[in-house]
Motif scaffolding. Structure first.
Motif, PDB file in Angstrom:
ATOM      1  N   HIS A 198     -11.139  24.309  29.516  1.00 63.38           N
ATOM      2  CA  HIS A 198     -12.397  23.645  29.168  1.00 63.38           C
ATOM      3  C   HIS A 198     -13.558  24.585  29.486  1.00 63.38           C
ATOM      4  O   HIS A 198     -13.568  25.246  30.537  1.00 63.38           O
ATOM      5  CB  HIS A 198     -12.538  22.345  29.966  1.00 63.38           C
ATOM      6  N   PRO A 199     -14.541  24.671  28.586  1.00 64.17           N
ATOM      7  CA  PRO A 199     -15.655  25.602  28.834  1.00 64.17           C
ATOM      8  C   PRO A 199     -16.497  25.256  30.054  1.00 64.17           C
ATOM      9  O   PRO A 199     -17.243  26.116  30.548  1.00 64.17           O
ATOM     10  CB  PRO A 199     -16.482  25.522  27.548  1.00 64.17           C
ATOM     11  N   GLY A 200     -16.365  24.041  30.571  1.00 70.82           N
ATOM     12  CA  GLY A 200     -17.094  23.686  31.773  1.00 70.82           C
ATOM     13  C   GLY A 200     -16.450  24.191  33.053  1.00 70.82           C
ATOM     14  O   GLY A 200     -17.098  24.245  34.105  1.00 70.82           O
ATOM     15  N   ALA A 201     -15.185  24.577  32.999  1.00 72.23           N
ATOM     16  CA  ALA A 201     -14.479  25.052  34.196  1.00 72.23           C
ATOM     17  C   ALA A 201     -15.112  26.345  34.711  1.00 72.23           C
ATOM     18  O   ALA A 201     -15.523  27.206  33.932  1.00 72.23           O
ATOM     19  CB  ALA A 201     -13.010  25.273  33.881  1.00 72.23           C
ATOM     20  N   LYS A 202     -15.160  26.472  36.033  1.00 68.41           N
ATOM     21  CA  LYS A 202     -15.751  27.656  36.662  1.00 68.41           C
ATOM     22  C   LYS A 202     -14.629  28.588  37.116  1.00 68.41           C
ATOM     23  O   LYS A 202     -13.770  28.198  37.907  1.00 68.41           O
ATOM     24  CB  LYS A 202     -16.613  27.241  37.856  1.00 68.41           C
ATOM     25  N   LEU A 203     -14.662  29.814  36.611  1.00 69.88           N
ATOM     26  CA  LEU A 203     -13.589  30.765  36.846  1.00 69.88           C
ATOM     27  C   LEU A 203     -14.095  31.956  37.635  1.00 69.88           C
ATOM     28  O   LEU A 203     -15.109  32.564  37.280  1.00 69.88           O
ATOM     29  CB  LEU A 203     -13.012  31.248  35.508  1.00 69.88           C
ATOM     30  N   GLY A 228      -8.966  21.871  33.484  1.00 69.08           N
ATOM     31  CA  GLY A 228      -9.902  20.818  33.132  1.00 69.08           C
ATOM     32  C   GLY A 228     -11.361  21.155  33.381  1.00 69.08           C
ATOM     33  O   GLY A 228     -11.710  22.155  34.024  1.00 69.08           O
ATOM     34  N   GLU A 229     -12.213  20.281  32.898  1.00 70.62           N
ATOM     35  CA  GLU A 229     -13.665  20.506  32.849  1.00 70.62           C
ATOM     36  C   GLU A 229     -14.293  20.810  34.195  1.00 70.62           C
ATOM     37  O   GLU A 229     -15.137  21.715  34.318  1.00 70.62           O
ATOM     38  CB  GLU A 229     -14.344  19.276  32.241  1.00 70.62           C
ATOM     39  N   THR A 230     -13.948  20.067  35.239  1.00 72.26           N
ATOM     40  CA  THR A 230     -14.617  20.239  36.528  1.00 72.26           C
ATOM     41  C   THR A 230     -13.786  21.057  37.509  1.00 72.26           C
ATOM     42  O   THR A 230     -14.077  21.079  38.702  1.00 72.26           O
ATOM     43  CB  THR A 230     -14.960  18.866  37.141  1.00 72.26           C
ATOM     44  N   ALA A 231     -12.762  21.726  37.001  1.00 75.41           N
ATOM     45  CA  ALA A 231     -11.950  22.599  37.859  1.00 75.41           C
ATOM     46  C   ALA A 231     -12.759  23.827  38.273  1.00 75.41           C
ATOM     47  O   ALA A 231     -13.630  24.299  37.548  1.00 75.41           O
ATOM     48  CB  ALA A 231     -10.686  23.025  37.135  1.00 75.41           C
ATOM     49  N   VAL A 232     -12.431  24.330  39.448  1.00 70.57           N
ATOM     50  CA  VAL A 232     -13.006  25.582  39.944  1.00 70.57           C
ATOM     51  C   VAL A 232     -11.844  26.466  40.375  1.00 70.57           C
ATOM     52  O   VAL A 232     -10.969  26.034  41.129  1.00 70.57           O
ATOM     53  CB  VAL A 232     -13.953  25.339  41.133  1.00 70.57           C
ATOM     54  N   VAL A 233     -11.831  27.699  39.882  1.00 73.59           N
ATOM     55  CA  VAL A 233     -10.789  28.666  40.235  1.00 73.59           C
ATOM     56  C   VAL A 233     -11.460  29.827  40.952  1.00 73.59           C
ATOM     57  O   VAL A 233     -12.342  30.485  40.396  1.00 73.59           O
ATOM     58  CB  VAL A 233     -10.034  29.165  38.990  1.00 73.59           C
ATOM     59  N   GLY A 234     -11.055  30.086  42.190  1.00 73.33           N
ATOM     60  CA  GLY A 234     -11.671  31.133  42.987  1.00 73.33           C
ATOM     61  C   GLY A 234     -11.267  32.524  42.552  1.00 73.33           C
ATOM     62  O   GLY A 234     -10.441  32.719  41.646  1.00 73.33           O
ATOM     63  N   ASP A 235     -11.814  33.531  43.212  1.00 73.81           N
ATOM     64  CA  ASP A 235     -11.505  34.925  42.917  1.00 73.81           C
ATOM     65  C   ASP A 235     -10.053  35.248  43.277  1.00 73.81           C
ATOM     66  O   ASP A 235      -9.470  34.642  44.184  1.00 73.81           O
ATOM     67  CB  ASP A 235     -12.418  35.864  43.709  1.00 73.81           C
TER      68      ASP A 235
END
Length: 273
Positions: free
Chosen positions: A149-154, A169-176
Motif C-alpha cells: 500500500h502506498p501509505g506504508a512507511k518503508l 498494509g496501509e499503516t504498516a511501518v518497516v524499519g531499516d
C-alpha cells in the motif's frame, strides 16, 4: 524533467553498477542495447532508476515517459528516496549469496524493482496524489505479485528476497535493514479503520510465509520463523515461531536480517520432536 544530482554516497554503488553493465555488454553483445538503455546512457543512479521503473510499470494508461517524469520529480524533491535505493542494493549484495554483481537486482530482481516503485508511490501518497499512487500500486501488484500500500512507511536497506506474495498494509511501518522472504503478510485483523497494521523494527528477519497481523510491534533485531502467525508483540532480539507464534529463543543472534539465518534453537527442535 528536473536535472538530478548525484550525492556523494552513491558514487561507489553507481560505479559498480556501470562497471557490471560494461562487462555484460562486452560478454553478451545481444544485451548491449539493454545495458546502454538502462544504465550506461545515464549520468547517475537516480536517472537510471527513473528509466528502469518507467520501462517496467509504464502502460497504455500511463506512458513510460510520464512515469519517468514522476519518478524524476520525486527524486529531485526528496533525494533520500535514491539514497534508500542505494542502501537496498547494498543490502541485496550483502545478504543474497546468489548474486554476482549489482546488475542482477537492478535489472532482474522483482523484489528490488517493486520496492523502488513503491517508494515513489509512497512519495505521491505523502503529496496528496492518492489516485496516481494507487495506479503505481496496482501496476506493481500486477507485474511483480507484490502488494505494498502506498501509505506504508518503508525504511532503507531493505531486502525482499524472491518477493512473490508479499503484502504490506496501509499503516504498516518497516524499519531499516529488514529482510523478508516471499509470502510475508503485514496485515490487519479485521475491517477496522485507523492504525491497524504491524510496526516492524530495525534489522528484523521475516521468514517465508510469516504473517504478522494487527497493530503490534516486532522489536528491533527480532526473528519471525517461516510460516508463523504473529498476533502479539514480539520483544526486541527474540525469535518467535508457530501458529500462533510463541517465543522460542530470547535473545536470538545479534543481526538476523543480515545473516539471513532461519534456523531455530536446538531446544525448540527437541520440543517439537
Amino acid at each position: 524533467m528536473p536535472k538530478l544530482e548525484v550525492v556523494a554516497s552513491q558514487d561507489s554503488v553507481w560505479t559498480q553498477l556501470r562497471a557490471s553493465a560494461e562487462d555484460a555488454a562486452r560478454s553478451e553483445p545481444h544485451l548491449g542495447s539493454l545495458m546502454n538503455a538502462t544504465i550506461l546512457s545515464h549520468i547517475d543512479l537516480a536517472n537510471a532508476l527513473s528509466f528502469q521503473i518507467a520501462r517496467k510499470i509504464g502502460d497504455a494508461e500511463l506512458a513510460p515517459m510520464s512515469v519517468r517524469e514522476v519518478c524524476a520529480f520525486a527524486y529531485w524533491s526528496d533525494p533520500t528516496i535514491v539514497a534508500a535505493a542505494e542502501a537496498d542494493l547494498q543490502a541485496v549484495a550483502e545478504r543474497d549469496p546468489a548474486i554476482k554483481t549489482l546488475l542482477q537486482p537492478f535489472l532482474y530482481f522483482k523484489g528490488f524493482q517493486a520496492l523502488q516503485a513503491s517508494r515513489v508511490a509512497h512519495w505521491l501518497w505523502t503529496q496528496g496524489r492518492e489516485t496516481l499512487a494507487f495506479h503505481f500500486q496496482s501496476r506493481i501488484s500486477e507485474l511483480f505479485q507484490i502488494d505494498i500500500h502506498p501509505g506504508a512507511k518503508l525504511g532503507s536497506g531493505l531486502f525482499l528476497d524472491h518477493g512473490t506474495g508479499i503484502v504490506i498494509g496501509e499503516t504498516a511501518v518497516v524499519g531499516d535493514e529488514v529482510s523478508m522472504l516471499h509470502n510475508v503478510t503485514l496485515g490487519g485483523t479485521g475491517a477496522e479503520r485507523g492504525d491497524r497494521h504491524p510496526k516492524i523494527g530495525k534489522g528484523v528477519l521475516l521468514g517465508a510465509g510469516a504473517k504478522v497481523l494487527g497493530n503490534i510491534t516486532v522489536g528491533d533485531y527480532a526473528k519471525v520463523a517461516s510460516g508463523s502467525v504473529v498476533l502479539k508483540p514480539v520483544p526486541p532480539g527474540c525469535t518467535v515461531a508457530g501458529v500462533p507464534a510463541r517465543l522460542v529463543n530470547c535473545p536470538t543472534e545479534a543481526t538476523p536480517a543480515r545473516t539471513m539465518d532461519h534456523t531455530l534453537a536446538d531446544v525448540v527442535y527437541d520440543f517439537v520432536i
